[in-house]
Design a protein around this motif. Sequence first.
Motif, PDB file in Angstrom:
ATOM      1  N   ASP A  83       0.812  -1.227  -0.121  1.00 46.14           N
ATOM      2  CA  ASP A  83       0.096   0.021  -0.056  1.00 46.14           C
ATOM      3  C   ASP A  83       0.862   1.371  -0.300  1.00 46.14           C
ATOM      4  OD1 ASP A  83      -2.232  -1.505   0.028  1.00 46.14           O
ATOM      5  OD2 ASP A  83      -2.512  -1.360   2.207  1.00 46.14           O
ATOM      6  N   GLU A  85       3.871   1.591  -1.202  1.00 48.31           N
ATOM      7  CA  GLU A  85       4.506   1.783  -2.319  1.00 48.31           C
ATOM      8  C   GLU A  85       3.508   2.346  -3.625  1.00 48.31           C
ATOM      9  OE1 GLU A  85       6.692  -1.192  -5.495  1.00 48.31           O
ATOM     10  OE2 GLU A  85       7.031  -1.626  -3.634  1.00 48.31           O
ATOM     11  N   GLU A  86       2.193   1.690  -3.484  1.00 51.90           N
ATOM     12  CA  GLU A  86       1.301   2.189  -4.338  1.00 51.90           C
ATOM     13  C   GLU A  86       0.948   3.701  -3.918  1.00 51.90           C
ATOM     14  OE1 GLU A  86      -1.809   2.529  -7.186  1.00 51.90           O
ATOM     15  OE2 GLU A  86      -0.066   1.236  -7.039  1.00 51.90           O
ATOM     16  N   ARG A  89       3.667   5.849  -5.546  1.00 55.35           N
ATOM     17  CA  ARG A  89       3.588   5.939  -7.013  1.00 55.35           C
ATOM     18  C   ARG A  89       2.450   6.887  -7.555  1.00 55.35           C
ATOM     19  NH1 ARG A  89       0.222   4.744 -10.703  1.00 55.35           N
ATOM     20  NH2 ARG A  89      -1.219   3.488  -9.416  1.00 55.35           N
ATOM     21  N   ARG A  90       1.243   6.790  -6.648  1.00 51.52           N
ATOM     22  CA  ARG A  90       0.090   7.768  -6.823  1.00 51.52           C
ATOM     23  C   ARG A  90       0.440   9.159  -6.827  1.00 51.52           C
ATOM     24  NH1 ARG A  90      -5.421   5.799  -4.548  1.00 51.52           N
ATOM     25  NH2 ARG A  90      -6.142   7.432  -5.749  1.00 51.52           N
TER      26      ARG A  90
END
Length: 121
Positions: A83, A85-86, A89-90
């Motif tokens: 989560d 890392e995501e 990225r977002r």
Amino acid sequence: MINLSDFAFPALGPNLPCVPVPPRPSPTQTTPLPMAICSYLVHTDDDPARLAERLRALPGCDALPSTNRKLVVLVTETGSAADDEELRRRVTSLPGVKSLVMTFGEMDPEVAPRPEHESRS
């Protein structure tokens, strides 16, 4: 080196924006709640207040824009390493984000265990 006293932020009083933190486990609860809490400086080529609004729209994010620099302080909370890392990225894919610099990271061992060579006995 960045000195935060060089930046103007809205008054930091009792209404200081913060990311909701889940309650700590009770003494009878044996399983800790895993989480990762991080803070970042987000450099922008956009209006910091507008970028802070976009950042606050992301789950687990709170943002405080500078009023005299193109900078936003971002605090994030996630429940797993994937989560986290995501979310990064977002954040980096949002319009106006030039760079994302981590200033603090507290990773629960359940979220991101230490590599073998960093383990403490």
